[in-house]
Design an enzyme around this catalytic site. Structure first.
Site, mmCIF file in Angstrom:
data_model
loop_
_atom_site.group_PDB
_atom_site.id
_atom_site.type_symbol
_atom_site.label_atom_id
_atom_site.label_comp_id
_atom_site.label_asym_id
_atom_site.label_seq_id
_atom_site.Cartn_x
_atom_site.Cartn_y
_atom_site.Cartn_z
ATOM 1 N N ALA A 57 0.811 -1.221 0.000
ATOM 2 C CA ALA A 57 0.000 0.000 0.000
ATOM 3 C C ALA A 57 0.841 1.266 0.000
ATOM 4 O O ALA A 57 0.313 2.364 0.156
ATOM 5 C CB ALA A 57 -0.926 -0.013 1.211
ATOM 6 N N ASN A 71 2.345 -3.193 7.929
ATOM 7 C CA ASN A 71 3.241 -3.891 6.992
ATOM 8 C C ASN A 71 3.932 -2.912 6.059
ATOM 9 O O ASN A 71 5.048 -3.168 5.589
ATOM 10 C CB ASN A 71 2.451 -4.956 6.224
ATOM 11 C CG ASN A 71 2.000 -6.055 7.159
ATOM 12 O OD1 ASN A 71 2.784 -6.904 7.549
ATOM 13 N ND2 ASN A 71 0.737 -6.012 7.575
ATOM 14 N N HIS A 119 -0.753 7.134 3.947
ATOM 15 C CA HIS A 119 0.629 6.809 4.318
ATOM 16 C C HIS A 119 1.481 8.000 3.906
ATOM 17 O O HIS A 119 1.520 8.362 2.728
ATOM 18 C CB HIS A 119 1.100 5.541 3.602
ATOM 19 C CG HIS A 119 0.205 4.373 3.882
ATOM 20 N ND1 HIS A 119 0.084 3.824 5.130
ATOM 21 C CD2 HIS A 119 -0.652 3.695 3.091
ATOM 22 C CE1 HIS A 119 -0.782 2.839 5.097
ATOM 23 N NE2 HIS A 119 -1.260 2.746 3.865
#
Ligand SMILES: NC(=O)C1=CN([C@@H]2O[C@H](COP(=O)(O)OP(=O)(O)OC[C@H]3O[C@@H](n4cnc5c(N)ncnc54)[C@H](OP(=O)(O)O)[C@@H]3O)[C@@H](O)[C@H]2O)C=CC1
Ligand SMILES: O=C([O-])CC(=O)C(=O)O
Length: 264
Positions: free
Chosen positions: A116, A182, A212
């Site tokens: 991601a 992750n 993010h």
């Protein structure tokens, strides 16, 4: 291509749907119990021996840290290439070394999709030139943190503004938030290092997807990245880009295999 999946949750289902659009692909999924009303064309197995006996070209783990701990070494030792979504499990240095040795000894590949997050190419290049400082922030809606250790310090349903509930190193973050961090491991493995990387995790009641955000400072460059991801179908904490990134790496692996077959 024959793709073996470990796990058939939100990532596994979406991967299967997209892979099944091309009749050249077959998919076998390792699940803990048979999936009722499984999609057409999906082969199901309930043991790793059965998955490996089906001889997939590549196995894609999309189940969680415990599945990496249970299956990853055996997959690689069998000589089968392995792609890992749950890279946070590799904050355990012993496990990381065991996987690297198993891949080397069997002459196969251990593949880390970017998942991601992105921008890892430049991070990798800068890190190869010396240590870099990386600050990461992961911002998700409260429901994406439900069931996680965030609940130990905050009442997620009562939040009215963004709340930082975790500050620590990359290693601490990946081990404490196995279903959410992750991407932090992806940054660490790209060169930021699990212990040097600084992490903040934030629950934001206004967030509609998963953000993010990170900054890199090295002697040769500074950069900032901000990625706003839509969630996947069925799992608020997993971003859709995770599936796309794995698909891209499966296609790249397939191209490599076909070149090798042509030259044999
Ligand atoms: N690198 C990245 O950017 C990202 C990585 N991830 C990783 O991918 C994992 C999966 O994500 P997602 O699909 O959204 O999660 P889901 O919870 O939707 O699905 C996980 C599936 O894996 C199954 N599973 C768990 N453990 C095992 C096991 N030991 N053997 C076989 N099946 C197992 C679960 O089955 P059951 O019903 O039996 O529990 C479940 O069906 C996450 O936990 C995370 O570790 C996720 C998002 C982003
Ligand atoms: O999908 C995401 O946005 C990130 C995620 O869950 C993880 O890194 O585990």
């Amino acid at each position: 291509m024959h793709i073996g999946l470990i796990g058939f949750g939100s990532i596994g289902r979406e991967l299967h749907k997209r892979l099944a659009e091309d009749p050249i692909n077959t998919v076998t999924a390792l699940t803990r119990s048979p999936i009722p009303e499984a999609p057409r064309g999906l082969a199901q197995v309930q043991s790793l021996d059965a998955l490996l006996a089906a001889q997939p070209d590549v196995v894609v783990e999309c189940a969680g840290h415990s599945a990496v701990q249970t299956y990853a070494v055996d997959v690689l030792q069998s000589g089968t290439a392995l792609m890992l979504a749950s890279q946070g499990a590799l904050a355990d240095q012993e496990l990381l070394s065991a996987l690297q040795s198993a891949a080397d000894n069997a002459g196969t590949q251990l593949i880390f999709p970017s998942g991601a997050i992105g921008g890892l190419d430049l991070l990798r290049a800068c890190s190869a030139d010396g240590p870099v400082d990386v600050m990461y922030q992961g911002i998700k809606p409260p429901k994406a943190w439900a069931g996680s250790r965030a609940e130990e310090s905050v009442s997620l349903n009562d939040l009215r503004q963004p709340h930082v509930f975790f500050q620590g190193t990359g290693r601490e973050a990946t081990l404490a938030f196995p279903k959410n961090a992750n991407v932090v491991a992806a940054l660490a493995l790209a060169g930021a290092g699990f212990d040097r990387l600084q992490v903040e995790l934030i629950a934001d009641p206004e967030a509609t997807g998963n953000t993010h955000r990170y900054s890199v400072t090295s002697p040769v460059c500074k950069f900032e990245i901000n990625i706003e991801n839509a969630p996947s179908a069925g799992n608020a904490r997993t971003s859709m880009t995770t599936v796309l990134s794995i698909l891209m790496d499966i296609r790249a692996f397939a191209a490599q295999c076909s070149k090798r077959r042509d030259s044999e």
